[in-house]
Design an enzyme around this catalytic site. Structure first.
Site, short mmCIF file in Angstrom:
data_model
loop_
_atom_site.label_atom_id
_atom_site.label_comp_id
_atom_site.label_asym_id
_atom_site.label_seq_id
_atom_site.Cartn_x
_atom_site.Cartn_y
_atom_site.Cartn_z
N GLU A 17 7.78 1.19 9.18
CA GLU A 17 6.44 1.29 8.62
C GLU A 17 6.40 1.12 7.11
O GLU A 17 5.34 0.84 6.53
CB GLU A 17 5.79 2.63 9.01
CG GLU A 17 6.38 3.86 8.33
CD GLU A 17 7.58 4.45 9.04
OE1 GLU A 17 7.90 5.63 8.79
OE2 GLU A 17 8.21 3.74 9.84
N SER A 61 -16.13 11.07 -9.52
CA SER A 61 -15.44 10.81 -10.78
C SER A 61 -15.81 9.46 -11.35
O SER A 61 -15.59 9.21 -12.54
CB SER A 61 -13.92 10.85 -10.54
OG SER A 61 -13.50 9.76 -9.74
N GLY A 62 -16.32 8.56 -10.50
CA GLY A 62 -16.61 7.21 -10.96
C GLY A 62 -15.52 6.23 -10.62
O GLY A 62 -15.66 5.03 -10.82
N GLY A 63 -14.38 6.76 -10.08
CA GLY A 63 -13.32 5.89 -9.64
C GLY A 63 -13.66 5.23 -8.31
O GLY A 63 -14.73 5.47 -7.75
N VAL A 64 -12.74 4.44 -7.81
CA VAL A 64 -12.99 3.70 -6.57
C VAL A 64 -13.25 4.64 -5.40
O VAL A 64 -14.22 4.48 -4.65
CB VAL A 64 -11.79 2.78 -6.23
CG1 VAL A 64 -12.02 2.06 -4.92
CG2 VAL A 64 -11.56 1.77 -7.35
N ASP A 65 -12.41 5.67 -5.25
CA ASP A 65 -12.49 6.54 -4.07
C ASP A 65 -13.84 7.26 -3.98
O ASP A 65 -14.53 7.20 -2.96
CB ASP A 65 -11.36 7.57 -4.10
CG ASP A 65 -9.99 6.94 -4.18
OD1 ASP A 65 -9.88 5.75 -3.82
OD2 ASP A 65 -9.04 7.61 -4.61
N SER A 66 -14.20 7.96 -5.05
CA SER A 66 -15.44 8.74 -5.00
C SER A 66 -16.67 7.83 -4.99
O SER A 66 -17.69 8.17 -4.38
CB SER A 66 -15.51 9.72 -6.17
OG SER A 66 -15.52 9.06 -7.41
N HIS A 98 12.86 3.22 8.97
CA HIS A 98 11.41 3.33 8.88
C HIS A 98 10.75 1.95 8.78
O HIS A 98 10.50 1.45 7.68
CB HIS A 98 11.01 4.20 7.69
CG HIS A 98 11.33 5.65 7.87
ND1 HIS A 98 10.48 6.51 8.50
CD2 HIS A 98 12.43 6.36 7.53
CE1 HIS A 98 11.02 7.72 8.54
NE2 HIS A 98 12.21 7.66 7.96
N CYS A 117 13.35 7.39 13.36
CA CYS A 117 14.17 8.34 12.59
C CYS A 117 14.28 9.68 13.36
O CYS A 117 14.94 9.74 14.39
CB CYS A 117 13.58 8.51 11.20
SG CYS A 117 14.77 9.22 10.01
#
Length: 550
Positions: free
Chosen positions: A202, A254-259, A200, A80
């Site tokens: 990707e 937070s208890g989520g997946v990431d943290s 794009h 692009c």
């Protein structure tokens, strides 16, 4: 280890380029588009990709790459803005389109009769193989570069997002692909291994996108696979150990997946005695969240778990606020303010590090991409807060997941041994229900949304739909509508249900529920949560919408 260097000019999808290449088993490094290309930067580099950009090549804000890239003899791929930049840098012309080319558009390509005479040898034929639907990805990745048949013609559905077009080709370039509107879409240099696409590849919506990138990485650059998630873990562990030393680390979790994955990585990398996990019960969390978090973190072997009950503080900070950005900023500032206060109570030294489970999608949506020209879409409480920015500038923030996407984080979690129920959990925003309640946030609204969302998610699991969906949640709208409860006329809140499918969170499609499921879930919610009288289903894709409403 072979490496592809990506010059980031601020595109929202630059990191997707790197991710696609990593999925192919090749290491990709991203640097600012105008950064100096030094000998150190070029170590092990087999090719360079120039990314897209929200700017025009003629804009004062349009970045110009180090002109050294044109004299290195390395393969180049412009995407692009990248090919427009290569065009202008080599004497061509780019002009504004009467109308933007945006979304899914057909591109037609014809392989020349003599591809071996282009791009300095067989590189062009290998690149064209990415467009050829008869050539599988495994063949392109093979030890012998796949090649398309001379004279063959192909048509793919591409993903475009640009307002400019090339009106005069740069020196030595030839056009082999054209958009549905007649604009140049695929360019190849006659002598050098330089390529360009005006779309794009990707993006997941782009047909043969991964194959086109693979054709460049393997067929043109000759890369050998040598990167894996296991190697990423080793690199992050080495970096964390060297940077942190014996200093305490505090992770806001937070208890989520990431943290949770960030916490597991810290606990398995550092001495658990120096890792402190702080969870704030903000009153903006999912139903029964605090107890779920406690159980999951104890399973990880956390020795220092600090649960802070601060619902009243957050609701007070949000009182009267309706603007989404104002709410996110208020939540982000209060997060850090409470963290500072609680750190004092914990007696941690000034040398402590603050860790966060920030993903790259958080950074780029907040305008914090690698390049300088990334545009703000929405702020994230763990990215755009002034206090977080100050700590980032002081070098006291650790974000071990900041180059990963959600699916990669899940893979990392499995390698680290996190329970599958946690790894599979749908994403939940840091500001919690604060950005899923449109308008002013109150305790009453939080309780209503908590109950409705819990019913929705539980029904998805019962019906075997949860794992088919990338993210599902309920949104409480700032309107009431008239309804009937028994023989009584009643004004009740309107709820929106959201469910999307995605590979990476950068683009998303609406999950195609059966009408039966939607009707039964809607009825169950309105019969159980009496303050909700009407349920709608959000059928917006990303783009143009974002996944969250605020």
């Amino acid at each position: 280890m072979d490496k592809i260097l990506i010059l980031d000019f601020g595109s929202q999808t630059t990191q997707l380029i790197g991710r696609r290449i990593r999925e192919l088993g090749v290491y990709a490094e991203i640097i600012p588009g105008d950064a100096a290309v030094t000998d150190e930067t070029l170590a092990d580099v087999k090719g360079i990709i120039l990314s897209g950009s929200p700017e025009s090549v003629y804009s004062p804000d349009g970045e110009v790459p180090d002109q050294r890239i044109y004299s290195l003899g390395l393969p180049l791929l412009g995407i692009c803005y990248g090919i427009q930049r290569m065009t202008v840098d080599n004497g061509g012309t780019v002009e504004a389109l009467p109308e933007r080319e945006y979304g899914s558009l057909e591109v037609n390509l014809t392989v020349p009769d003599d591809p071996g005479k282009l791009a300095g040898g067989d590189a062009a034929a290998a690149f064209f193989s990415g467009f050829d639907g008869t050539v599988p990805l495994d063949a392109i990745r093979g030890s012998t570069a796949a090649k398309s048949k001379p004279g063959a013609s192909f048509s793919i559905n591409s993903w475009m997002s640009h307002g400019d077009t090339i009106t005069k080709l740069g020196r030595g370039f030839r056009q082999f692909g054209t958009s549905l509107h007649g604009a140049p879409a695929v360019l190849v240099h006659e002598e050098r291994p330089w390529f360009g696409v005006q779309f794009h590849p990707e993006v997941t919506h782009n047909e043969r996108g991964t194959e086109i990138i693979a054709g460049f990485v393997f067929g043109v650059c000759g890369c050998k696979p040598g990167w894996s998630m296991e190697q990423y873990i080793e690199e992050v562990r080495a970096s964390l150990g060297q940077r942190v030393g014996a200093n305490p680390v505090l992770l806001l979790i937070s208890g989520g997946v990431d943290s949770t994955v960030a916490g597991a990585l810290l606990l398995k990398t550092l001495n658990p005695d120096q890792v402190h996990l702080m969870y704030m019960d903000t009153g903006l969390m999912r139903k029964n969240e605090t107890e779920t978090v406690r159980v999951n973190l104890e399973r990880l072997g956390a020795k220092h778990l600090h649960i802070i009950h601060c619902e009243n503080e957050f609701l007070s900070a949000l009182k009267g606020l309706t603007d989404p950005e104002a709410k996110r900023k208020a939540i982000g500032d209060l997060f850090i303010t409470i963290q500072e206060r609680e750190v004092t109570r914990l007696g941690l030294p000034d040398s402590y590090f603050l860790a966060q489970g920030t993903l790259y999608t958080d950074l780029i949506e907040s305008g914090k991409g690698i390049g300088k020209k990334a545009h703000l879409i929405k702020s994230h409480h763990n990215v755009g807060s002034p206090l977080v920015d100050a700590k980032r500038k002081a070098g006291r923030i650790i974000e071990p997941l900041d180059r990963l996407y959600k699916d990669e984080v899940r893979s990392l979690g499995r390698i680290l041994g996190i329970d599958e129920d946690v790894v599979r959990r749908h994403p939940f925003p840091g500001p919690g229900l604060g950005v899923r309640i449109l308008g002013e946030v109150t305790k009453e609204k939080c309780d209503i949304l908590r109950d409705a969302d819990a019913i929705y998610i539980e029904e998805l699991k019962k019906r075997g739909l949860y794992d088919e969906i990338w993210q599902a949640f309920a949104v409480l709208l700032p309107i009431r509508s008239v309804g009937v409860a028994g023989d009584v006329r009643k004004y009740s809140w309107v709820l929106a249900l959201r469910a999307i499918t995605s590979d990476d969170g950068m683009t998303a499609d609406v999950y195609p529920f059966s009408m039966k499921d939607l009707l039964e879930i809607s009825t169950l919610i309105t019969n159980t949560v009496t303050d909700i009288g009407r349920v709608t289903y959000d059928i917006s894709s990303k783009p143009p919408a974002t996944i969250e409403w605020e």
